[in-house]
Design a protein around this motif. Structure first.
Motif, PDB file in Angstrom:
ATOM      1  N   GLU A 183      -2.040  -9.891 -24.014  1.00 33.14           N
ATOM      2  CA  GLU A 183      -2.364  -8.796 -24.929  1.00 33.14           C
ATOM      3  C   GLU A 183      -1.972  -7.430 -24.349  1.00 33.14           C
ATOM      4  OE1 GLU A 183      -5.763 -11.844 -25.193  1.00 33.14           O
ATOM      5  OE2 GLU A 183      -4.737 -10.732 -23.602  1.00 33.14           O
ATOM      6  N   ILE A 184      -1.708  -6.503 -25.266  1.00 32.59           N
ATOM      7  CA  ILE A 184      -1.616  -5.083 -24.928  1.00 32.59           C
ATOM      8  C   ILE A 184      -2.759  -4.391 -25.662  1.00 32.59           C
ATOM      9  CG2 ILE A 184      -0.283  -2.950 -25.110  1.00 32.59           C
ATOM     10  CD1 ILE A 184       2.248  -4.549 -24.932  1.00 32.59           C
ATOM     11  N   TYR A 185      -3.701  -3.876 -24.894  1.00 33.97           N
ATOM     12  CA  TYR A 185      -4.854  -3.220 -25.499  1.00 33.97           C
ATOM     13  C   TYR A 185      -4.573  -1.725 -25.656  1.00 33.97           C
ATOM     14  CZ  TYR A 185      -7.703  -7.377 -24.902  1.00 33.97           C
ATOM     15  OH  TYR A 185      -8.207  -8.645 -25.000  1.00 33.97           O
ATOM     16  N   VAL A 186      -4.835  -1.226 -26.857  1.00 38.49           N
ATOM     17  CA  VAL A 186      -4.703   0.207 -27.117  1.00 38.49           C
ATOM     18  C   VAL A 186      -6.082   0.748 -27.476  1.00 38.49           C
ATOM     19  CG1 VAL A 186      -2.301   0.101 -27.827  1.00 38.49           C
ATOM     20  CG2 VAL A 186      -4.095  -0.193 -29.540  1.00 38.49           C
TER      21      VAL A 186
ATOM     22  N   LEU B 210     -11.416  -2.124 -17.185  1.00 44.66           N
ATOM     23  CA  LEU B 210     -12.328  -3.186 -16.753  1.00 44.66           C
ATOM     24  C   LEU B 210     -12.689  -4.112 -17.915  1.00 44.66           C
ATOM     25  CD1 LEU B 210     -14.798  -1.348 -14.332  1.00 44.66           C
ATOM     26  CD2 LEU B 210     -12.654  -2.499 -13.817  1.00 44.66           C
ATOM     27  N   GLU B 211     -12.925  -3.508 -19.077  1.00 42.28           N
ATOM     28  CA  GLU B 211     -13.261  -4.319 -20.253  1.00 42.28           C
ATOM     29  C   GLU B 211     -12.092  -5.217 -20.641  1.00 42.28           C
ATOM     30  OE1 GLU B 211     -15.491  -5.420 -23.858  1.00 42.28           O
ATOM     31  OE2 GLU B 211     -15.901  -4.885 -21.780  1.00 42.28           O
ATOM     32  N   ALA B 212     -10.898  -4.661 -20.618  1.00 35.72           N
ATOM     33  CA  ALA B 212      -9.717  -5.449 -20.979  1.00 35.72           C
ATOM     34  C   ALA B 212      -9.544  -6.626 -20.037  1.00 35.72           C
ATOM     35  CB  ALA B 212      -8.476  -4.564 -20.953  1.00 35.72           C
ATOM     36  N   GLY B 213      -9.872  -6.402 -18.775  1.00 35.69           N
ATOM     37  CA  GLY B 213      -9.725  -7.465 -17.790  1.00 35.69           C
ATOM     38  C   GLY B 213     -10.641  -8.638 -18.021  1.00 35.69           C
ATOM     39  N   THR B 214     -11.722  -8.421 -18.782  1.00 34.45           N
ATOM     40  CA  THR B 214     -12.663  -9.511 -19.032  1.00 34.45           C
ATOM     41  C   THR B 214     -12.527 -10.103 -20.432  1.00 34.45           C
ATOM     42  OG1 THR B 214     -14.343  -7.935 -19.771  1.00 34.45           O
ATOM     43  CG2 THR B 214     -14.358  -8.520 -17.457  1.00 34.45           C
TER      44      THR B 214
ATOM     45  N   GLY C 271       4.277 -23.057 -15.660  1.00 35.70           N
ATOM     46  CA  GLY C 271       3.365 -23.182 -14.522  1.00 35.70           C
ATOM     47  C   GLY C 271       2.377 -22.036 -14.372  1.00 35.70           C
ATOM     48  N   ASN C 272       2.318 -21.128 -15.329  1.00 32.69           N
ATOM     49  CA  ASN C 272       1.433 -19.971 -15.181  1.00 32.69           C
ATOM     50  C   ASN C 272      -0.006 -20.306 -15.560  1.00 32.69           C
ATOM     51  OD1 ASN C 272       0.717 -17.076 -14.953  1.00 32.69           O
ATOM     52  ND2 ASN C 272       0.412 -17.266 -17.159  1.00 32.69           N
ATOM     53  N   THR C 273      -0.954 -19.841 -14.729  1.00 31.35           N
ATOM     54  CA  THR C 273      -2.387 -19.987 -15.033  1.00 31.35           C
ATOM     55  C   THR C 273      -3.091 -18.628 -15.068  1.00 31.35           C
ATOM     56  OG1 THR C 273      -2.922 -20.276 -12.673  1.00 31.35           O
ATOM     57  CG2 THR C 273      -2.490 -22.278 -13.974  1.00 31.35           C
ATOM     58  N   THR C 274      -2.362 -17.588 -14.713  1.00 27.87           N
ATOM     59  CA  THR C 274      -2.940 -16.234 -14.676  1.00 27.87           C
ATOM     60  C   THR C 274      -2.952 -15.619 -16.076  1.00 27.87           C
ATOM     61  OG1 THR C 274      -2.148 -15.910 -12.411  1.00 27.87           O
ATOM     62  CG2 THR C 274      -2.698 -13.929 -13.663  1.00 27.87           C
ATOM     63  N   LYS C 275      -3.999 -14.867 -16.374  1.00 26.55           N
ATOM     64  CA  LYS C 275      -4.062 -14.118 -17.633  1.00 26.55           C
ATOM     65  C   LYS C 275      -3.488 -12.720 -17.387  1.00 26.55           C
ATOM     66  CE  LYS C 275      -7.989 -16.586 -19.649  1.00 26.55           C
ATOM     67  NZ  LYS C 275      -8.047 -17.667 -18.650  1.00 26.55           N
ATOM     68  N   PHE C 276      -2.345 -12.436 -18.001  1.00 23.35           N
ATOM     69  CA  PHE C 276      -1.679 -11.142 -17.831  1.00 23.35           C
ATOM     70  C   PHE C 276      -2.060 -10.221 -18.999  1.00 23.35           C
ATOM     71  CE2 PHE C 276       0.937 -13.908 -15.217  1.00 23.35           C
ATOM     72  CZ  PHE C 276       1.125 -13.123 -14.088  1.00 23.35           C
ATOM     73  N   ILE C 277      -2.655  -9.089 -18.652  1.00 20.27           N
ATOM     74  CA  ILE C 277      -3.222  -8.177 -19.652  1.00 20.27           C
ATOM     75  C   ILE C 277      -2.708  -6.762 -19.389  1.00 20.27           C
ATOM     76  CG2 ILE C 277      -5.387  -7.165 -20.499  1.00 20.27           C
ATOM     77  CD1 ILE C 277      -6.642  -9.896 -19.382  1.00 20.27           C
TER      78      ILE C 277
ATOM     79  N   SER D 110      -2.519  -4.455 -29.649  1.00 24.52           N
ATOM     80  CA  SER D 110      -1.234  -4.137 -30.269  1.00 24.52           C
ATOM     81  C   SER D 110      -0.339  -5.367 -30.231  1.00 24.52           C
ATOM     82  CB  SER D 110      -0.555  -2.984 -29.526  1.00 24.52           C
ATOM     83  OG  SER D 110       0.756  -2.775 -30.011  1.00 24.52           O
ATOM     84  N   LYS D 111       0.165  -5.745 -31.385  1.00 27.86           N
ATOM     85  CA  LYS D 111       1.069  -6.895 -31.477  1.00 27.86           C
ATOM     86  C   LYS D 111       2.511  -6.386 -31.446  1.00 27.86           C
ATOM     87  CE  LYS D 111      -1.787 -10.345 -31.724  1.00 27.86           C
ATOM     88  NZ  LYS D 111      -1.764 -11.434 -30.712  1.00 27.86           N
TER      89      LYS D 111
END
Length: 650
Positions: free
Chosen positions: A524-527, A514-518, A458-464, A590-591
């Motif tokens: 994802e995990i952004y490094v 902010l960039e990761a949020g868009t 049921g999730n529609t949110t993008k979790f970053i 990062s995977k």
């Protein structure tokens, strides 16, 4: 007028040097009077030359009328070109050009008068050689007068500046010359220009603004020459980091202070003195900042409702400031620190008077308090920056890390899912990678939980998630700590001589968030490419030198041993993680290994129960089960790792 009167009256008091240098400019009417006097003198000099050549002038009986005509025409063009308007001690070629235009126009009109007069009477009113002599003599004396006044002021300023800081400006480019000229021409500055430093070797015998140009290699080899200076003055914007470090090292090793100045284009002249400051260690650690110009960032925030947890902290407050520029409908700032939240409120309301803010004093571990906010504001973006971050404190109080770093994250993330927030962006840390302390392990647990929600039912949110290293100037970071120790006279305490850390600036970190949020599609995990690591011992030595002291002599450096849970170096990727590039070459994905929501949810309930009971060993034991790579270092919890090894051996 009062300044001029004070300057001349001081001739009788013996304080004339100081008074004259305090005189900002000679009144315009005085300059006009002096220029007219020079014109009058030039007429007589020209007539004197003509007389010595035994040339008879035309119409000698009208000599006074002819003088009046010349003076009147010249005065007229002085008003037209405003030759009297410039500040004499700041005279430039432009002022000389105006004098030429004025005298040239005067000569042209007098030649026309002469021509008309000769047509009517039969011979010219003025001798032509007389007019040309007047033209060249008046120009020469007026220009000479300005140069004498300018040089006189420079001499007086130098005399008055004997107690000022003697500086050498680095570079001979336009920016450096502009900086030097600003210092040279303003007696109120606490600096005295003594020369220029350059890497070029072809300028040794040249003068610039009347000052010598020194080659860096020859300059620092001559100790007697170095002793004639107190500081070097650099313009940070025109230098690379490598050049900055090179100049700083040369200066500090030779006992000179290092000052930095802005380019004149970035600062009004009235603010220029305040812009010159001691070089700070942050200037050396700063890499070339990453500027992310993404129209999508603005679209994601403009007119939207935004929540920032931990909004009064170093990262959270900067996120709020950057988001406010995109004019969202409302920014809700949540923090449990009362005084910092109030100070932030005052600051933001002043800087963004038209932006709607809501400042909420709340603990994110209280889900009921948070749910009222989600229900009321229907957030589009959630930035989760609230966390406990101090390793030794959390090592002593692991249950508090569970309440805030994990349970708080769980509450905000679950509510984001429930209320269908478009994007949830979590701020994590490099200490979550292969953690050796409870703080890092609690953040890694939060990362795993947030990732697990992405694929939940049921999730529609993008979790970053965003992950980066130490932030320059943040609350409790090493640089402010070292500064306080240096101000107190030392010692500067370092845990280990080989300890290294990555650093980045607060604005840079928040631009990444902010960039990761868009750019993220969820999970994802952004490094971040953090550049080269910095050795903390080298950092301390540089800070001591920049403060004007000698390491290990004036300020002692003391090694106190690694704190509980601390490791020598931080990592941005776990051992079994791989990276995937993004459209920005400095940002990677990062995977990392993930857990299913059902798996981590069961473990999370267990760890929360243990935290409520304040059972330290049980809390950390479950943390190690959730995060298998969590190996305690220099900590009381190392016993759990030994038991784990013994069990595996059996």
């Amino acid at each position: 007028m009062k300044k001029l009167k004070d300057a001349f009256s001081s001739l009788y008091t013996g304080d004339n040097v100081v008074k004259l240098t305090e005189l900002r400019y000679i009144p315009r009417w005085t300059v006009l009077f002096l220029d007219l006097s020079i014109a009058f003198l030039s007429i007589f000099i020209s007539y004197y030359f003509i007389e010595k050549l035994h040339v008879r002038v035309n119409f000698p009986e009208y000599i006074y009328i002819k003088i009046a005509i010349i003076i009147t025409v010249n005065a007229l063009f002085m008003f037209v070109y405003k030759t009297y308007a410039g500040i004499i001690r700041h005279s430039t070629f432009f002022d000389f050009f105006k004098i030429i235009l004025c005298s040239g126009s005067t000569l042209s009109v007098l030649l026309v008068i002469n021509f008309i007069f000769s047509l009517d009477v039969g011979k010219p009113l003025f001798l032509y050689p007389n007019l040309f002599l007047y033209f060249f003599i008046s120009i020469s004396i007026m220009f000479f007068f300005r140069m004498v006044i300018k040089q006189m002021f420079n001499i007086l300023i130098d005399y008055k500046g004997s107690s000022k800081i003697r500086v050498a400006v680095v570079g001979v480019g336009d920016a450096s010359v502009s900086l030097a000229r600003a210092i040279l021409h303003n007696p109120n500055y606490p600096y005295r220009l003594e020369g220029f430093l350059t890497k070029r070797s072809d300028s040794n015998k040249a003068l610039l603004l009347g000052r010598k140009i020194y080659n860096i290699d020859k300059f620092f080899k001559d100790k007697n020459l170095v002793n004639q200076f107190d500081a070097v003055l650099i313009i940070k914007e025109i230098m690379s980091k490598q050049e900055l470090v090179e100049w700083m090292t040369c200066a500090l090793d030779n006992g000179l202070k290092v000052l930095k100045a802005p380019t004149l284009s970035k600062m009004r002249e009235s603010d220029f003195v305040g812009g010159i400051r001691n070089l700070q260690i942050e200037d050396l650690l700063n890499r070339k900042p990453i500027r992310i110009e993404n129209e999508e960032v603005k679209k994601r925030h403009s007119g939207k409702s935004v929540l920032v947890t931990g909004g009064a902290g170093s990262i959270g407050s900067e996120i709020v400031r950057q988001v406010a520029q995109f004019e969202p409908s409302v920014i809700v700032v949540v923090d449990q620190a009362e005084s910092p939240l109030y100070e932030l409120e005052l600051d933001l309301l002043e800087k963004f008077p038209h932006q709607k803010f809501k400042f909420v004093l709340a603990d994110i571990s209280n889900s009921y308090r948070l749910e009222a906010l989600f229900e009321n504001y229907q957030f589009s973006m959630v930035y989760h920056a609230a966390a406990y971050k101090h390793v030794p404190l959390i090592e002593e109080n692991p249950h508090e890390a569970i309440f805030v770093n994990f349970l708080g994250t769980r509450n905000v993330a679950m509510l984001s899912k429930k209320y269908k927030v478009n994007r949830f962006v979590m701020v994590s840390t490099d200490k979550a990678v292969n953690p050796t302390n409870v703080m890092g392990a609690s953040k890694r647990t939060a990362e795993l939980f947030v990732q697990s929600l992405q694929g939940s039912e049921g999730n529609t949110t993008k979790f970053i998630t965003t992950r980066f290293g130490n932030v320059l100037g943040s609350n409790g970071s090493v640089i402010p700590h070292f500064k306080k120790q240096i101000e107190k006279g030392g010692p500067v305490t370092i845990t280990h001589p080989d300890i290294i850390r990555y650093f980045m600036t607060i604005p840079e970190a928040c631009e990444l968030v902010l960039e990761a949020g868009t750019m993220g599609s969820g999970g994802e995990i952004y490094v971040f490419d953090m550049g080269e690591p910095v050795k903390i011992l080298d950092l301390a030595r540089r800070m001591i030198k920049l403060s004007g002291f000698t390491p290990d002599e004036d300020i002692k450096i003391k090694f106190i041993g690694l704190r509980p849970g601390e490791k020598l170096y931080e990592e941005l990727l776990s051992n079994d993680a791989t990276t995937v590039p993004t459209h920005h070459h400095k940002i990677m994905i990062s995977k990392d290994p993930c857990l299913r929501f059902s798996e981590i949810e069961m473990l999370c309930k267990q760890i929360i129960k243990s935290a409520v009971k304040r059972d330290k060993l049980q809390v950390v034991s479950i943390l190690k089960e959730i995060v298998p790579e969590f190996i305690s270092n220099n900590s009381e919890f190392e016993v759990l790792d030994k038991k784990k090894i013994e069990v595996s051996d059996i």
